[in-house]
Design a protein around this motif. Structure first.
Motif: not given
Length: 624
Positions: A63-73
């Motif tokens: 798994v390659v994590d590119a970037f954080d997309w959505i972070s709400v709570g």
């Protein structure tokens, strides 16, 4: 290269961006740029595949994590790409077959005034499909899912000046949105019940964190999305009309992208489906019924591309049927082999349309083998592979599914699947003989496609011949099944009432009999097939109109919807607009009083002031 799998979708996205803004200036180079970038994605995928194969079988997940997309709570989703045997299989199909279709389209769309725009849309289509299959969570998968729907709308309606094309694009978009909306509800339920959308977390928590009822609800909602995208009953009506788009679009939709997405979703989510007591049974029934329905409908079509469209629906039905029996590796083997021979069939149909100046009615074809011998060979290879004639790819793929049904204590399913396999050979041999054999029914002489369009067909023909031998040559599934086993598990073949050799012989006999019947009816000259609609008008009508399901939907949905819309128009016109207009008229009438007191004469204002003051003094005096 596993760390660089993000490059695979990025390359076609770059091609889409360049062609969208600079396509007119690039000219024909726009097509080569688009095809080259998809081919480059295929090269990266092959390199990543070798890296994956170098890992131990139980560790083939990267798994390659590119970037954080959505972070709400507590809700957090990343843009993360997953390389495992299932995603890499799909990626190789999408990029490999997609690159060949792009190359073919360079010649097919050569004289189109929107050449660059077409390839921008094609690249965007491939990008979204790659996002779908490489996603490591359901929300990113859904982004690719909706993007594929958008691109299908753009490409099916690419010739939007044709009313039929624009109508077909809208129909595809609206019909698939029904399944997509239900699928989104399923994704919401996954989050509500498991607190995550990442595949590893979902599948790991599902076993102990999902009740059977929740698993059933989630699985059926996901299945609704799969049914819409893969054109299975009852959300199949968009697929035949989608043939209004350019033929390379039809090939891309049917072979490498859109209709395979539903099969991938079910196979990817098999852990959730297995927790339900009924979901896999529904998958199996939907697939088998769709396969039989589409097979009969295909036999009644005279439009070459629509006949192939119904054949796709039937083949996808076999994939769902296999997945419903937990034979996931068999479903994937058929998906891969189908990509090769269906792309070959559609692109060869493009050769026919190209040579006959867009003629699609098989009743006005016949005898084309004399003018188009090379295309005849390509279409024959694709048709015989789909029919299940050994040793072509379709034989190994479809025969495994039918044999698995026979060994899994599903005698009725095996009988129906065998009948469906017989119909498959019949419905695909029919366009082969109607188009290329028999007497000539068209006065114009067709011409072969140029070498640029023939080269991709040669590659696809090679794959349609040998893919089954390489990937599926054993009763247990072959190399592809072994590769997919860490992700999908091993299929458990049971004991059949007869031996594997007898089952194989039955499949071969059924396929050969169907091809022989097709030749006798549509190519031998001994049967007056053109008189069949006059002799059996009711049966011919049921087959040619696909059992009137389109008309049924029109009666149940379209006509009531239009009636409701007309009623709303009356309410809007006579109630809402009338009320607003009445207020405006009253204000207008009131405005006529203004000239009586606003004349612009100072003496009039002085007189009014004097009279007003006198009236005020009189009032005060009387009050005192």
């Amino acid at each position: 290269m596993l760390d660089a799998i993000w490059l695979i979708p990025l390359l076609p996205l770059a091609g889409a961006a360049v062609n969208l803004f600079l396509g007119k200036r690039l000219g024909k180079a726009a097509g080569w740029l688009a095809a080259g970038l998809v081919a480059a994605g295929f090269v990266v995928a092959v390199a990543a595949l070798f890296d994956l194969l170098s890992l131990p079988a139980d560790q083939r997940v990267h798994v390659v994590d590119a970037f954080d997309w959505i972070s709400v709570g507590s809700f957090s989703v990343d843009v993360a790409f997953r390389a495992d045997p299932l995603s890499m299989t799909m990626t190789l199909v999408v990029t490999g077959v997609g690159a060949l279709i792009h190359m073919y389209a360079i010649g097919y769309m050569e004289h189109d005034p929107r050449f660059g725009t077409f390839f921008a849309y094609m690249n965007l289509f491939v990008f979204f499909m790659l996002m779908l299959v490489l996603a490591d969570n359901y929300l990113l998968l859904y982004l690719g899912w909706e993007g594929v729907g958008l691109c299908s709308y753009l490409l099916i309606g690419f010739w939007f000046d044709r009313p039929a094309a624009s109508s077909a694009a809208k129909k595809a978009f609206v019909t698939t949105r029904i399944g997509d909306a239900l699928m989104l509800l399923g994704i919401v339920l996954i989050w509500v019940n498991l607190g995550s959308l990442d595949f590893d977390a979902v599948f790991g928590k599902a076993a102990g964190g999902l009740t059977q009822g929740a698993a059933t609800a989630i699985s059926l909602l996901l299945l609704a999305g799969a049914v819409g995208k893969s054109a299975q009953l009852p959300l199949h009506v968009w697929l035949p009309d989608a043939m209004e788009g350019p033929t390379p679009v039809s090939a891309l939709i049917h072979a490498a992208t859109m209709v395979t997405a539903g099969v991938y979703l079910v196979v990817r989510s098999h852990v959730l489906f297995e927790l339900s007591g009924t979901a896999l049974t529904v998958v199996m029934v939907v697939g088998l019924v769709s396969a039989l329905y589409a097979a009969l409908a295909s036999i009644g079509q005279f439009d070459l591309k629509r006949a192939l469209a119904y054949s796709t629906m039937s083949q996808i039905g076999f994939m769902f049927f296999a997945a419903g029996m937990r034979f996931y590796t068999g479903a994937m083997l058929l998906l891969v082999c189908h990509a090769f021979y269906k792309a070959l069939l559609f692109l060869t149909a493009g050769n026919v349309l190209h040579g006959l100046h867009d003629e699609q009615d098989m009743r006005r074809m016949g005898g084309l083998r004399e003018d188009m011998p090379v295309s005849t060979v390509w279409f024959a290879i694709g048709a015989l592979s789909l029919a299940g004639i050994p040793p072509l790819a379709g034989f190994f793929a479809k025969d495994q599914i039918v044999s698995f049904a026979a060994t899994s204590d599903r005698d009725l399913a095996w009988v129906l699947a065998s009948f469906g396999a017989f119909l498959s050979a019949l419905y695909i041999a029919r366009p082969l003989f109607l188009t290329f054999f028999g007497r000539r029914r068209n006065e114009q002489h067709a011409h072969e496609a140029p070498a640029l369009m023939q080269a991709p067909l040669a590659v696809l023909a090679f794959l349609a011949v040998f893919a089954g031998l390489v990937l599926g040559f054993t009763a247990e599934g072959g190399r592809l099944a072994g590769f997919l086993e860490p992700a999908l598990g091993r299929a458990e073949f049971g004991e059949a009432a007869v031996s594997e050799g007898v089952l194989m012989a039955i499949s071969i006999v059924l396929a050969l009999a169907a091809v022989a019947i097709a030749f006798w009816v549509w190519a031998s000259g001994r049967v007056d097939w053109e008189a069949f609609p006059q002799r059996q008008p009711e049966l011919a009508g049921w087959l040619s109109n696909a059992f009137y399901l389109n008309q049924l939907y029109a009666w149940l949905v379209q006509h009531p919807g239009k009636g409701f819309g007309r009623a709303l128009t009356v309410v809007d016109d006579r109630v809402i607009d009338a009320a607003v207009n009445e207020v405006a008229e009253e204000v207008g009438d009131a405005s006529h009083l203004a000239p009586l007191i606003q004349r612009g004469y100072v003496r009039s204002y002085a007189l009014a002031f004097l009279l007003g003051a006198a009236a005020l003094l009189l009032f005060l005096g009387l009050r005192a």
